[in-house]
Design a protein around this motif. Structure first.
Motif, PDB file in Angstrom:
ATOM      1  N   ASP A 150    -105.441 -49.994-133.228  1.00 59.20           N
ATOM      2  CA  ASP A 150    -106.488 -49.050-132.839  1.00 59.20           C
ATOM      3  C   ASP A 150    -106.431 -48.741-131.342  1.00 59.20           C
ATOM      4  N   ARG A 151    -106.211 -49.765-130.522  1.00 63.87           N
ATOM      5  CA  ARG A 151    -106.115 -49.532-129.070  1.00 63.87           C
ATOM      6  C   ARG A 151    -104.933 -48.626-128.741  1.00 63.87           C
ATOM      7  N   LYS A 152    -103.837 -48.844-129.402  1.00 66.67           N
ATOM      8  CA  LYS A 152    -102.640 -48.023-129.171  1.00 66.67           C
ATOM      9  C   LYS A 152    -102.943 -46.557-129.516  1.00 66.67           C
ATOM     10  N   THR A 153    -103.588 -46.322-130.649  1.00 64.74           N
ATOM     11  CA  THR A 153    -103.948 -44.968-131.053  1.00 64.74           C
ATOM     12  C   THR A 153    -104.957 -44.364-130.086  1.00 64.74           C
ATOM     13  N   ALA A 154    -105.919 -45.154-129.638  1.00 62.35           N
ATOM     14  CA  ALA A 154    -106.937 -44.663-128.694  1.00 62.35           C
ATOM     15  C   ALA A 154    -106.292 -44.205-127.392  1.00 62.35           C
ATOM     16  N   VAL A 155    -105.379 -44.995-126.866  1.00 65.97           N
ATOM     17  CA  VAL A 155    -104.689 -44.626-125.623  1.00 65.97           C
ATOM     18  C   VAL A 155    -103.864 -43.363-125.844  1.00 65.97           C
ATOM     19  N   LEU A 156    -103.217 -43.257-126.978  1.00 65.85           N
ATOM     20  CA  LEU A 156    -102.428 -42.063-127.293  1.00 65.85           C
ATOM     21  C   LEU A 156    -103.318 -40.824-127.367  1.00 65.85           C
ATOM     22  N   ILE A 157    -104.484 -40.940-127.978  1.00 64.80           N
ATOM     23  CA  ILE A 157    -105.427 -39.819-128.057  1.00 64.80           C
ATOM     24  C   ILE A 157    -105.894 -39.431-126.653  1.00 64.80           C
ATOM     25  N   LEU A 158    -106.179 -40.407-125.816  1.00 66.35           N
ATOM     26  CA  LEU A 158    -106.590 -40.116-124.439  1.00 66.35           C
ATOM     27  C   LEU A 158    -105.488 -39.372-123.696  1.00 66.35           C
ATOM     28  N   LEU A 159    -104.251 -39.840-123.818  1.00 66.18           N
ATOM     29  CA  LEU A 159    -103.129 -39.185-123.141  1.00 66.18           C
ATOM     30  C   LEU A 159    -102.907 -37.757-123.659  1.00 66.18           C
ATOM     31  N   LYS A 160    -102.990 -37.570-124.973  1.00 65.02           N
ATOM     32  CA  LYS A 160    -102.860 -36.229-125.551  1.00 65.02           C
ATOM     33  C   LYS A 160    -103.965 -35.306-125.050  1.00 65.02           C
ATOM     34  N   SER A 161    -105.182 -35.837-124.988  1.00 68.09           N
ATOM     35  CA  SER A 161    -106.335 -35.048-124.544  1.00 68.09           C
ATOM     36  C   SER A 161    -106.178 -34.625-123.090  1.00 68.09           C
ATOM     37  N   LEU A 162    -105.780 -35.548-122.243  1.00 65.23           N
ATOM     38  CA  LEU A 162    -105.592 -35.220-120.834  1.00 65.23           C
ATOM     39  C   LEU A 162    -104.441 -34.236-120.638  1.00 65.23           C
ATOM     40  N   ALA A 163    -103.401 -34.382-121.448  1.00 67.76           N
ATOM     41  CA  ALA A 163    -102.280 -33.440-121.372  1.00 67.76           C
ATOM     42  C   ALA A 163    -102.726 -32.037-121.793  1.00 67.76           C
ATOM     43  N   LEU A 164    -103.504 -31.938-122.861  1.00 66.38           N
ATOM     44  CA  LEU A 164    -103.993 -30.635-123.301  1.00 66.38           C
ATOM     45  C   LEU A 164    -104.896 -30.020-122.237  1.00 66.38           C
ATOM     46  N   ALA A 165    -105.777 -30.823-121.649  1.00 67.24           N
ATOM     47  CA  ALA A 165    -106.647 -30.317-120.582  1.00 67.24           C
ATOM     48  C   ALA A 165    -105.825 -29.859-119.379  1.00 67.24           C
ATOM     49  N   ALA A 166    -104.771 -30.574-119.074  1.00 63.93           N
ATOM     50  CA  ALA A 166    -103.894 -30.191-117.960  1.00 63.93           C
ATOM     51  C   ALA A 166    -103.189 -28.866-118.249  1.00 63.93           C
ATOM     52  N   VAL A 167    -102.748 -28.666-119.478  1.00 58.16           N
ATOM     53  CA  VAL A 167    -102.102 -27.402-119.855  1.00 58.16           C
ATOM     54  C   VAL A 167    -103.098 -26.247-119.756  1.00 58.16           C
ATOM     55  N   ILE A 168    -104.300 -26.444-120.272  1.00 64.33           N
ATOM     56  CA  ILE A 168    -105.330 -25.401-120.184  1.00 64.33           C
ATOM     57  C   ILE A 168    -105.601 -25.063-118.722  1.00 64.33           C
ATOM     58  N   THR A 169    -105.725 -26.080-117.884  1.00 64.69           N
ATOM     59  CA  THR A 169    -105.970 -25.880-116.461  1.00 64.69           C
ATOM     60  C   THR A 169    -104.808 -25.158-115.801  1.00 64.69           C
ATOM     61  N   ALA A 170    -103.588 -25.553-116.107  1.00 61.50           N
ATOM     62  CA  ALA A 170    -102.405 -24.927-115.513  1.00 61.50           C
ATOM     63  C   ALA A 170    -102.294 -23.452-115.905  1.00 61.50           C
ATOM     64  N   VAL A 171    -102.571 -23.148-117.167  1.00 62.54           N
ATOM     65  CA  VAL A 171    -102.517 -21.753-117.619  1.00 62.54           C
ATOM     66  C   VAL A 171    -103.577 -20.934-116.901  1.00 62.54           C
TER      67      VAL A 171
END
Length: 126
Positions: free
Chosen positions: A99-120
């Protein structure tokens, strides 16, 4: 839709998923309002970076709802497949690690998506 706890895969039920969808909707609305405000008030280009926070709220809610997995529950070693607020503890150490591994992965995916939205948004020639 699964109504069974699956380590590293599913730790929230329909009501919790709906709650994450509402967070995503709220984040999307705040992201659009922020973008429109920045554009309409003729702010500096660097001010566009402020869209990251509302985009992160959207991203976290969106990815959690799509994954049927709450990152906070995953980090805390809990799950909820019933009514809102009925949290149960994950018994197995191995399941908590998954569960911790999945949680960290979700956090990283979320931050990456937010970074892409911000960059665009930053790159738009407005």
């Amino acid at each position: 839709m699964s109504t069974e706890y699956l380590p590293g895969s599913c730790n929230i039920g329909p009501q919790e998923i709906r709650s994450r969808q509402m967070v995503a909707l709220f984040g999307a609305v705040i992201t659009v309002i922020t973008a429109l405000t920045l554009i309409s008030t003729d702010q500096s280009k660097s001010a566009r970076l402020s869209i990251f926070l509302p985009a992160a709220i959207f991203s976290i809610g969106f990815i959690q709802s799509r994954s049927k997995f709450c990152l906070a529950y995953g980090l805390a070693g809990t799950f909820n497949l019933g009514k809102l607020g009925q949290v149960s503890k994950v018994a197995s150490l191995q399941d908590r690690k998954a569960d911790r591994k999945t949680a960290v992965l979700i956090l990283l995916k979320s931050l990456a998506l937010a970074a892409v939205i911000t960059a665009v948004f930053y790159a738009l020639p407005l």
